[in-house]
Design a protein around this motif. Structure first.
Motif, PDB file in Angstrom:
ATOM      1  N   ILE A 119     -31.743  23.101   4.232  1.00 10.14           N
ATOM      2  CA  ILE A 119     -31.942  21.664   4.410  1.00 10.14           C
ATOM      3  C   ILE A 119     -30.663  20.908   4.072  1.00 10.14           C
ATOM      4  O   ILE A 119     -30.271  19.962   4.773  1.00 10.14           O
ATOM      5  N   ALA A 120     -29.990  21.327   3.009  1.00  7.68           N
ATOM      6  CA  ALA A 120     -28.743  20.657   2.608  1.00  7.68           C
ATOM      7  C   ALA A 120     -27.685  20.747   3.701  1.00  7.68           C
ATOM      8  O   ALA A 120     -27.059  19.739   4.059  1.00  7.68           O
ATOM      9  N   PHE A 121     -27.483  21.939   4.242  1.00  7.99           N
ATOM     10  CA  PHE A 121     -26.481  22.096   5.299  1.00  7.99           C
ATOM     11  C   PHE A 121     -26.912  21.372   6.582  1.00  7.99           C
ATOM     12  O   PHE A 121     -26.066  20.879   7.333  1.00  7.99           O
ATOM     13  N   SER A 122     -28.211  21.288   6.805  1.00  8.52           N
ATOM     14  CA  SER A 122     -28.708  20.550   7.969  1.00  8.52           C
ATOM     15  C   SER A 122     -28.385  19.063   7.840  1.00  8.52           C
ATOM     16  O   SER A 122     -27.993  18.409   8.820  1.00  8.52           O
ATOM     17  N   ILE A 123     -28.526  18.530   6.638  1.00  6.20           N
ATOM     18  CA  ILE A 123     -28.188  17.124   6.391  1.00  6.20           C
ATOM     19  C   ILE A 123     -26.703  16.876   6.640  1.00  6.20           C
ATOM     20  O   ILE A 123     -26.299  15.848   7.196  1.00  6.20           O
ATOM     21  N   LEU A 124     -25.868  17.856   6.257  1.00  5.10           N
ATOM     22  CA  LEU A 124     -24.417  17.707   6.442  1.00  5.10           C
ATOM     23  C   LEU A 124     -24.005  17.670   7.910  1.00  5.10           C
ATOM     24  O   LEU A 124     -22.896  17.254   8.225  1.00  5.10           O
ATOM     25  N   GLU A 125     -24.891  18.086   8.791  1.00  3.22           N
ATOM     26  CA  GLU A 125     -24.566  18.030  10.218  1.00  3.22           C
ATOM     27  C   GLU A 125     -24.439  16.581  10.704  1.00  3.22           C
ATOM     28  O   GLU A 125     -23.717  16.295  11.651  1.00  3.22           O
ATOM     29  N   THR A 126     -25.149  15.669  10.038  1.00  2.00           N
ATOM     30  CA  THR A 126     -25.136  14.276  10.482  1.00  2.00           C
ATOM     31  C   THR A 126     -24.665  13.291   9.411  1.00  2.00           C
ATOM     32  O   THR A 126     -24.463  12.112   9.697  1.00  2.00           O
ATOM     33  N   LYS A 127     -24.512  13.755   8.160  1.00  2.00           N
ATOM     34  CA  LYS A 127     -24.099  12.892   7.057  1.00  2.00           C
ATOM     35  C   LYS A 127     -22.795  13.388   6.441  1.00  2.00           C
ATOM     36  O   LYS A 127     -22.450  14.563   6.554  1.00  2.00           O
ATOM     37  N   ASP A 128     -22.111  12.479   5.770  1.00  2.00           N
ATOM     38  CA  ASP A 128     -20.859  12.858   5.101  1.00  2.00           C
ATOM     39  C   ASP A 128     -21.109  13.661   3.832  1.00  2.00           C
ATOM     40  O   ASP A 128     -20.324  14.551   3.481  1.00  2.00           O
ATOM     41  N   ILE A 129     -22.182  13.319   3.129  1.00  2.00           N
ATOM     42  CA  ILE A 129     -22.473  13.927   1.830  1.00  2.00           C
ATOM     43  C   ILE A 129     -23.963  14.246   1.740  1.00  2.00           C
ATOM     44  O   ILE A 129     -24.807  13.497   2.244  1.00  2.00           O
ATOM     45  N   VAL A 130     -24.274  15.362   1.088  1.00  2.00           N
ATOM     46  CA  VAL A 130     -25.664  15.678   0.754  1.00  2.00           C
ATOM     47  C   VAL A 130     -25.756  15.856  -0.751  1.00  2.00           C
ATOM     48  O   VAL A 130     -24.841  16.395  -1.386  1.00  2.00           O
ATOM     49  N   ILE A 131     -26.840  15.370  -1.333  1.00  2.00           N
ATOM     50  CA  ILE A 131     -27.063  15.517  -2.767  1.00  2.00           C
ATOM     51  C   ILE A 131     -28.541  15.809  -2.998  1.00  2.00           C
ATOM     52  O   ILE A 131     -29.410  15.148  -2.427  1.00  2.00           O
ATOM     53  N   SER A 132     -28.815  16.830  -3.817  1.00  2.00           N
ATOM     54  CA  SER A 132     -30.192  17.268  -4.036  1.00  2.00           C
ATOM     55  C   SER A 132     -30.551  17.098  -5.517  1.00  2.00           C
ATOM     56  O   SER A 132     -29.881  17.661  -6.386  1.00  2.00           O
ATOM     57  N   PRO A 133     -31.588  16.310  -5.804  1.00  2.00           N
ATOM     58  CA  PRO A 133     -31.899  15.944  -7.188  1.00  2.00           C
ATOM     59  C   PRO A 133     -32.694  16.979  -7.974  1.00  2.00           C
ATOM     60  O   PRO A 133     -33.330  17.871  -7.403  1.00  2.00           O
ATOM     61  N   THR A 134     -32.655  16.815  -9.305  1.00  2.00           N
ATOM     62  CA  THR A 134     -33.515  17.579 -10.208  1.00  2.00           C
ATOM     63  C   THR A 134     -34.520  16.613 -10.831  1.00  2.00           C
ATOM     64  O   THR A 134     -34.314  15.397 -10.831  1.00  2.00           O
ATOM     65  N   TYR A 135     -35.583  17.162 -11.367  1.00  2.00           N
ATOM     66  CA  TYR A 135     -36.646  16.322 -11.921  1.00  2.00           C
ATOM     67  C   TYR A 135     -36.195  15.516 -13.138  1.00  2.00           C
ATOM     68  O   TYR A 135     -36.805  14.502 -13.471  1.00  2.00           O
ATOM     69  N   ASP A 136     -35.129  15.946 -13.799  1.00  2.00           N
ATOM     70  CA  ASP A 136     -34.696  15.255 -15.014  1.00  2.00           C
ATOM     71  C   ASP A 136     -33.649  14.166 -14.762  1.00  2.00           C
ATOM     72  O   ASP A 136     -33.062  13.628 -15.692  1.00  2.00           O
ATOM     73  N   GLY A 137     -33.404  13.839 -13.491  1.00  2.00           N
ATOM     74  CA  GLY A 137     -32.482  12.754 -13.172  1.00  2.00           C
ATOM     75  C   GLY A 137     -31.077  13.191 -12.837  1.00  2.00           C
ATOM     76  O   GLY A 137     -30.205  12.353 -12.595  1.00  2.00           O
ATOM     77  N   GLY A 138     -30.861  14.485 -12.790  1.00  2.00           N
ATOM     78  CA  GLY A 138     -29.556  15.003 -12.399  1.00  2.00           C
ATOM     79  C   GLY A 138     -29.569  15.476 -10.956  1.00  2.00           C
ATOM     80  O   GLY A 138     -30.437  15.072 -10.168  1.00  2.00           O
ATOM     81  N   TYR A 139     -28.616  16.318 -10.610  1.00  2.00           N
ATOM     82  CA  TYR A 139     -28.653  16.953  -9.288  1.00  2.00           C
ATOM     83  C   TYR A 139     -28.177  18.396  -9.415  1.00  2.00           C
ATOM     84  O   TYR A 139     -27.413  18.731 -10.306  1.00  2.00           O
ATOM     85  N   TYR A 140     -28.689  19.243  -8.503  1.00  2.00           N
ATOM     86  CA  TYR A 140     -28.355  20.671  -8.565  1.00  2.00           C
ATOM     87  C   TYR A 140     -27.477  21.093  -7.399  1.00  2.00           C
ATOM     88  O   TYR A 140     -26.942  22.218  -7.402  1.00  2.00           O
ATOM     89  N   LEU A 141     -27.324  20.225  -6.413  1.00  2.00           N
ATOM     90  CA  LEU A 141     -26.506  20.554  -5.239  1.00  2.00           C
ATOM     91  C   LEU A 141     -25.786  19.296  -4.783  1.00  2.00           C
ATOM     92  O   LEU A 141     -26.383  18.215  -4.719  1.00  2.00           O
ATOM     93  N   ILE A 142     -24.515  19.460  -4.462  1.00  2.00           N
ATOM     94  CA  ILE A 142     -23.777  18.387  -3.807  1.00  2.00           C
ATOM     95  C   ILE A 142     -22.871  19.015  -2.761  1.00  2.00           C
ATOM     96  O   ILE A 142     -22.224  20.038  -3.013  1.00  2.00           O
ATOM     97  N   GLY A 143     -22.892  18.444  -1.565  1.00  2.00           N
ATOM     98  CA  GLY A 143     -22.110  19.013  -0.474  1.00  2.00           C
ATOM     99  C   GLY A 143     -21.389  17.936   0.314  1.00  2.00           C
ATOM    100  O   GLY A 143     -21.800  16.763   0.327  1.00  2.00           O
ATOM    101  N   MET A 144     -20.309  18.330   0.969  1.00  2.00           N
ATOM    102  CA  MET A 144     -19.517  17.348   1.731  1.00  2.00           C
ATOM    103  C   MET A 144     -18.583  18.040   2.722  1.00  2.00           C
ATOM    104  O   MET A 144     -18.414  19.278   2.673  1.00  2.00           O
ATOM    105  N   LYS A 145     -17.968  17.234   3.579  1.00  2.00           N
ATOM    106  CA  LYS A 145     -17.034  17.736   4.584  1.00  2.00           C
ATOM    107  C   LYS A 145     -15.610  17.272   4.310  1.00  2.00           C
ATOM    108  O   LYS A 145     -14.668  17.771   4.915  1.00  2.00           O
ATOM    109  N   GLU A 146     -15.470  16.293   3.433  1.00  2.00           N
ATOM    110  CA  GLU A 146     -14.158  15.786   3.014  1.00  2.00           C
ATOM    111  C   GLU A 146     -14.212  15.532   1.513  1.00  2.00           C
ATOM    112  O   GLU A 146     -15.277  15.247   0.964  1.00  2.00           O
ATOM    113  N   GLU A 147     -13.060  15.587   0.861  1.00  2.00           N
ATOM    114  CA  GLU A 147     -13.065  15.363  -0.579  1.00  2.00           C
ATOM    115  C   GLU A 147     -13.444  13.915  -0.909  1.00  2.00           C
ATOM    116  O   GLU A 147     -13.102  12.980  -0.172  1.00  2.00           O
ATOM    117  N   ASN A 148     -14.164  13.751  -2.014  1.00  2.00           N
ATOM    118  CA  ASN A 148     -14.599  12.435  -2.481  1.00  2.00           C
ATOM    119  C   ASN A 148     -14.511  12.397  -4.004  1.00  2.00           C
ATOM    120  O   ASN A 148     -15.530  12.458  -4.704  1.00  2.00           O
TER     121      ASN A 148
END
Length: 224
Positions: A119-148
């Motif tokens: 799902i994360a890589f699928s989102i990157l097909e149309t978005k610059d960045i993907v971020i996947s949250p954790t239940y405690d308010g953090g995130y466990y995945l972050i993806g991109m095509k250019e540095e940020n």
């Protein structure tokens, strides 16, 4: 240039350096075993996807320990940076030199599955960045095509990490998408929730973690 890569961001299993917030519920030795089980299960799941993997490891510990529980053909990259944000950014920057799509994941996620990554890589097909949250308010995945680099300039280890990162992304004008939510294991409450989930769903593929959690809870039951 290659299509995609997963950066597996992890600590080397080392006594006194892993899952310290689970102490004293778990001994230091059990914390190391738990970290090892998490790494094995996550690695086995992502390796079966046929996507390149870079293991981005912490400075503490013996790298040979990490190599012994993963595959010989994997590229190992030492974490570099003064804080968590800089370490993640540097790993992504390094990977973007060779890959068009980069996703960085953590190692406290025994329930992480292929669908979360797909799902994360699928989102990157149309978005610059993907971020996947954790239940405690953090995130466990972050993806991109250019540095940020700006999006990593936040306060970590708080319950607002995900929302602060989203605000940073918005301020850059980049498009983004949110991936699946997941449970990361930091403290006793997380561990007990993990036990409940695994007990209720035998189909979840995390054999090493399941075995260790069952062992720990079995001892707890005997001691009550």
């Amino acid at each position: 240039m290659k299509d995609k890569v997963i950066i597996f961001f992890t600590r080397i299993p080392t006594l006194g350096k892993n899952k310290t917030r689970l102490e004293p519920f778990l001994s230091k030795e059990l914390c190391v075993k738990l970290q090892t089980a998490f790494i094995k299960d996550i690695y086995n799941n992502i390796r079966s996807m046929g996507i390149d993997i870079i293991i981005n490891y912490s400075e503490h510990g013996d790298l040979e320990v990490l190599k012994s529980i993963t595959h010989k053909g994997i590229y190992f990259l030492k974490q570099e940076g003064k804080d968590l944000g800089e370490k993640m950014h540097n790993a992504i920057l390094f990977s973007l030199k060779e890959y068009r799509n980069v996703a960085l994941i953590g190692s406290d996620l025994p329930l992480l599955n292929k669908k979360d990554i797909e799902i994360a890589f699928s989102i990157l097909e149309t978005k610059d960045i993907v971020i996947s949250p954790t239940y405690d308010g953090g995130y466990y995945l972050i993806g991109m095509k250019e540095e940020n680099p700006d999006i990593f300039n936040i306060r970590y280890s708080t319950s607002s990490v995900f929302e602060e990162t989203i605000d940073k992304i918005k301020s850059t004008g980049r498009s983004y998408g949110k991936g699946n939510i997941q449970l990361d294991i930091d403290d006793k409450g997380d561990f007990l929730r993990l036990h409940k989930i695994l007990k209720e769903d035998e189909s979840i593929s995390c054999d090493n973690t399941r075995k260790l959690v069952k062992e720990v809870m079995g001892k707890c039951d005997k001691n009550e």
